[in-house]
Design a protein around this motif. Structure first.
Motif, PDB file in Angstrom:
ATOM      1  N   ASP A 226       0.768  -1.067   0.017  1.00 42.69           N
ATOM      2  CA  ASP A 226      -0.103   0.110   0.059  1.00 42.69           C
ATOM      3  C   ASP A 226       0.833   1.207  -0.033  1.00 42.69           C
ATOM      4  O   ASP A 226       0.399   2.200  -0.768  1.00 42.69           O
ATOM      5  CB  ASP A 226      -0.907  -0.024   1.179  1.00 42.69           C
ATOM      6  N   SER A 243      -5.379   1.998  -4.130  1.00 41.66           N
ATOM      7  CA  SER A 243      -6.770   1.327  -3.696  1.00 41.66           C
ATOM      8  C   SER A 243      -7.742   2.695  -3.744  1.00 41.66           C
ATOM      9  O   SER A 243      -7.483   3.995  -3.604  1.00 41.66           O
ATOM     10  CB  SER A 243      -6.790   0.742  -2.373  1.00 41.66           C
ATOM     11  N   ASP A 245      -9.935   3.442  -1.732  1.00 40.11           N
ATOM     12  CA  ASP A 245     -10.204   4.096  -0.457  1.00 40.11           C
ATOM     13  C   ASP A 245      -9.140   5.115  -0.146  1.00 40.11           C
ATOM     14  O   ASP A 245      -9.443   6.400   0.431  1.00 40.11           O
ATOM     15  CB  ASP A 245     -10.306   3.020   0.755  1.00 40.11           C
ATOM     16  N   ILE A 246      -7.888   4.782  -0.543  1.00 41.43           N
ATOM     17  CA  ILE A 246      -6.907   5.887  -0.398  1.00 41.43           C
ATOM     18  C   ILE A 246      -6.999   7.228  -1.248  1.00 41.43           C
ATOM     19  O   ILE A 246      -6.986   8.186  -0.961  1.00 41.43           O
ATOM     20  CB  ILE A 246      -5.541   5.330  -0.699  1.00 41.43           C
ATOM     21  N   LYS A 248     -10.119   7.990  -2.344  1.00 38.12           N
ATOM     22  CA  LYS A 248     -11.144   8.941  -1.656  1.00 38.12           C
ATOM     23  C   LYS A 248     -10.715   9.580  -0.571  1.00 38.12           C
ATOM     24  O   LYS A 248     -11.234  10.980  -0.389  1.00 38.12           O
ATOM     25  CB  LYS A 248     -12.098   7.897  -1.278  1.00 38.12           C
ATOM     26  N   ASP A 249      -9.377   9.174   0.167  1.00 40.11           N
ATOM     27  CA  ASP A 249      -9.122   9.935   1.438  1.00 40.11           C
ATOM     28  C   ASP A 249      -8.590  11.116   0.857  1.00 40.11           C
ATOM     29  O   ASP A 249      -8.644  12.246   1.400  1.00 40.11           O
ATOM     30  CB  ASP A 249      -8.192   9.166   2.291  1.00 40.11           C
ATOM     31  N   HIS A 467      -6.116  10.484   6.079  1.00 41.80           N
ATOM     32  CA  HIS A 467      -7.127   9.874   6.400  1.00 41.80           C
ATOM     33  C   HIS A 467      -7.783  10.251   7.570  1.00 41.80           C
ATOM     34  O   HIS A 467      -9.011  10.614   7.550  1.00 41.80           O
ATOM     35  CB  HIS A 467      -6.872   8.084   6.798  1.00 41.80           C
ATOM     36  N   THR A 471     -11.631  12.072   7.436  1.00 42.03           N
ATOM     37  CA  THR A 471     -12.975  11.645   8.196  1.00 42.03           C
ATOM     38  C   THR A 471     -13.873  12.671   8.625  1.00 42.03           C
ATOM     39  O   THR A 471     -15.068  12.261   8.973  1.00 42.03           O
ATOM     40  CB  THR A 471     -12.553  10.852   9.492  1.00 42.03           C
ATOM     41  N   GLU A 473     -16.133  14.580   6.954  1.00 45.51           N
ATOM     42  CA  GLU A 473     -16.706  14.388   5.785  1.00 45.51           C
ATOM     43  C   GLU A 473     -17.952  15.489   5.718  1.00 45.51           C
ATOM     44  O   GLU A 473     -18.108  16.117   4.617  1.00 45.51           O
ATOM     45  CB  GLU A 473     -17.536  13.217   5.236  1.00 45.51           C
TER      46      GLU A 473
END
Length: 674
Positions: A226, A243, A245-246, A248-249, A467, A471, A473
């Motif tokens: 990762d 990935s 998710d990363i 998106k962060d 990250h 969080t 959002e």
């Protein structure tokens, strides 16, 4: 702005306008060529007369802009592959039946769950020489037979055209690919392809091999996967394996630019090289050695990074900045930027319509222009506060300059961008320096374990910080409606505001107030335009039927199932400045603007006496369409994507025989009724 007084600025602007006009109007090369020859003739005539008569200088300047304008038009036409007779898109059968296609892999793309994806160059189709770029999708399997860049592959398959958006306000993938001169895709398995034993050993081949060598050496050093994928994006701009998710962060924290090679990355490389070359004196010979070292280093970086378009853009841009600095032309940095824009677009005019290209130059331009003005607002005395203030002003200048474009394309705004950039900048500086050293080691052999461990933990810490910010959002403002009128008028306001902030005066204040009025007019015009529109749309959705009814800004969704938030409904609401008024389940009969719509679902039940204007078939009803057409006599038949392909094909044949219009959403896209 004094930069506009420079002749190159007017030439560049005219050239850009020519590209834009050519893109949207598509004039013939012959017509544009005639006008260009005519304008060049006038240019040559005026050149001799203007030297003796200064009154002709204005006319000469206007004619120069006209020449530049037509050069822009022809440049785009010549660089459009579909206009070339040898391009595969001009083949009559390549999209209709299986053909023996030979192509060379050129660039690795981000893979999906099912396929490894590449950009390839067509060599031959059925033994005939063709040219052009395609996307190759090779199905993933457990086979050890790996393909590499430079492989010449032969496969018998049907070339599939790019699928355009089938629903309103969606990302048009086909248009995106056509701007990259890609008009088709190939899907195949490894067992179906034949790989030539001798790959084409061009610069892309050696770049791919070098990149693979770096990855292998990093894996041998036990670099966590990762963190390694993020490191490859940070240093080399390779995002293929990161990935979701990363990513998106990074999007939610407002730091997506960190993962894409841009001015930030190349700037760090230039600073690092300048630091290494600091012992060399700034004499004429020493400065020249530094310049050559920087240009060679940037070229090597481009090759290691895979020669992707974003990397090449950034390298060219900073190469010109380095040359301008060597020539002691730092006061004309705007002109250096214009030269780099002009040179890049002469060879790749379609870059002008690339979001990355627009964001890169806007960010750099506003950092150069706006940041010094913002910096003067406050003069901190302590080193820490000076650092924080400088980082904040740079981040704000770049964000202000790119904000309208980001809102226009992405419709969201990360509210914590300035906090994130201030927090990560010190760590990012260390990561960039350490990363460059690690990558240099990895080119030759596996890097030292201690160096890899430090670099890996730094990237891990960066991901952790990103990250944490992501969080929150609630600070990410999503689904912002923003149209082209807003884009242009907001930029006028930003430019007028920056000019006023730099040196306020009465005339500049008047200009600022006028731009505010223009922005308000764009808001009012958009509101009036929205309120005057009415439409009903039948969407292309596979699992369920979805219909929307819009009256002004009020939008109601009608569905065969419970309405859940999805990209289709959200994009339509955002794209049309809409407000969700209601959502309810579909009925057998709908009315809109005096038109009657009859819906026949999987039950196949309908009333014989109904005389609809539109017949909508959904959920694959088992009905005799010939009898229905005789009983109902509708004016048009619509079949959405909830029906099976075989049934739609049968219905289409029936409608052709009866000479009744048939609209299948999976083929023609959504149906709109005004």
């Amino acid at each position: 702005m004094k930069v506009l007084d420079f002749p190159l600025a007017k030439i560049t602007i005219s050239f850009l306008l020519g590209i834009i006009v050519s893109y949207y109007t598509r004039p013939s090369i012959l017509t544009a060529g005639i006008f260009l020859i005519f304008s060049i003739t006038i240019f040559c005539t005026l050149y001799f007369f203007a030297a003796k008569r200064k009154k002709l200088n204005i006319i000469f300047g206007i004619n120069t802009s006209i020449v530049s304008f037509f050069i822009g038009i022809i440049t785009l036409q010549l660089q459009t592959d579909s206009y070339q007779e040898s391009n595969y898109i001009n083949s009559k059968t390549v999209f209709e039946k299986p053909q023996l296609i030979t192509f060379t892999l050129r660039e690795k793309l981000k893979s999906n769950d099912f396929n490894d994806r590449y950009v390839a160059i067509i060599n031959q189709i059925e033994g005939k020489v063709y040219t052009g770029r395609i996307i190759v999708n090779i199905q993933k399997d457990s086979s050890k037979n790996k393909v590499i860049l430079g492989n010449i592959i032969r496969v018998k398959t049907v070339l599939q055209p790019n699928s355009s958006s089938k629903n309103p306000n969606q990302f048009d993938y086909a248009k995106y690919l056509s701007n990259k001169q890609i008009y088709g895709q190939v899907y195949c398995r490894k067992s179906e392809i034949v790989i030539n034993k001798n790959p084409k050993k061009d610069i892309w081949y050696y770049s791919g091999r070098l990149h693979s060598r770096i990855i292998n050496n990093l894996e041998n050093a036990h670099f966590n996967k990762d963190e390694m994928n993020v490191a490859l994006a940070l240093i080399l701009g390779q995002q293929q394996e990161i990935s979701a998710d990363i990513i998106k962060d990074y999007q939610y924290s407002g730091t997506t630019h960190v993962l894409s090679v841009s001015g930030l990355h190349v700037g760090f490389i230039m600073l690092f090289i300048n630091f290494i070359l600091k012992p060399i004196p700034n004499t004429r010979k020493g400065s020249f050695i530094k310049l050559i070292s920087i240009l060679i280093s940037l070229a090597i970086f481009a090759v290691i990074s895979g020669l992707s378009p974003p990397v090449l853009r950034s390298v060219v841009m900073f190469s010109f900045l380095a040359i301008g600095n060597h020539l002691r032309r730092s006061g004309n940095i705007y002109h250096t930027l214009l030269v780099s824009i002009l040179l890049i677009l002469l060879f790749e005019p379609y870059f002008l319509f690339d979001v990355g290209f627009q964001l890169s130059y806007l960010a750099l331009f506003f950092i150069i222009w706006l940041q010094p003005i913002l910096q003067k607002i406050w003069a901190p005395k302590h080193k820490i506060t000076i650092y924080i203030w400088n980082a904040l002003t740079v981040s704000c200048a770049a964000q202000i300059g790119t904000l309208p474009v980001c809102l226009y394309y992405f419709h969201q705004f990360p509210g914590l961008f300035f906090v994130t950039n201030i927090i990560i900048l010190p760590l990012l500086s260390f990561i960039m320096i350490a990363g460059i050293i690690v990558m240099i080691f990895a080119v030759f052999y596996s890097p030292p374990m201690i160096l890899v461990a430090i670099f890996e933990k730094s990237v891990y810490l960066l991901n952790l910080m990103i990250h944490f910010v992501a969080t929150f959002e609630s600070f990410v403002i999503k689904d912002i409606s923003f149209n082209f009128y807003y884009l242009i008028t907001i930029y006028l306001l930003i430019i007028a505001g920056t000019i006023w902030l730099n040196k306020p005066s009465f005339n500049k204040t008047i200009s600022l107030l006028l731009t505010i009025i223009i922005v308000q007019i764009s808001f009012i015009y958009t509101k009036k335009e929205i309120e005057s529109q009415q439409e009903l749309i039948i969407y292309n959705t596979r699992k369920s039927t979805l219909i929307s009814e819009r009256i002004g800004k009020n939008i109601s969704f009608i569905t065969s199932d419970t309405l859940s938030k999805n990209n289709i409904s959200t994009s339509y609401l955002v794209g049309n400045f809409g407000v969700l008024k209601s959502s309810h389940k579909i009925k057998n009969t709908l009315f809109f603007n005096g038109k009657k719509i009859l819906v026949i679902d999987s039950t196949g039940v309908y009333q014989n006496r109904t005389q609809p204007d539109i017949l909508l078939l959904t959920q694959s009803p088992k009905v005799n369409l010939d009898r229905i057409l005789k009983d109902l006599n509708p004016k048009i038949i619509i079949a959405d994507a909830s029906n099976s392909y075989s049934i739609i094909k049968s219905w289409k044949t029936t409608c052709l025989k009866k000479n009744i219009p048939f609209h299948a959403t999976n083929e023609k896209g959504y149906y709109k009724l005004n």
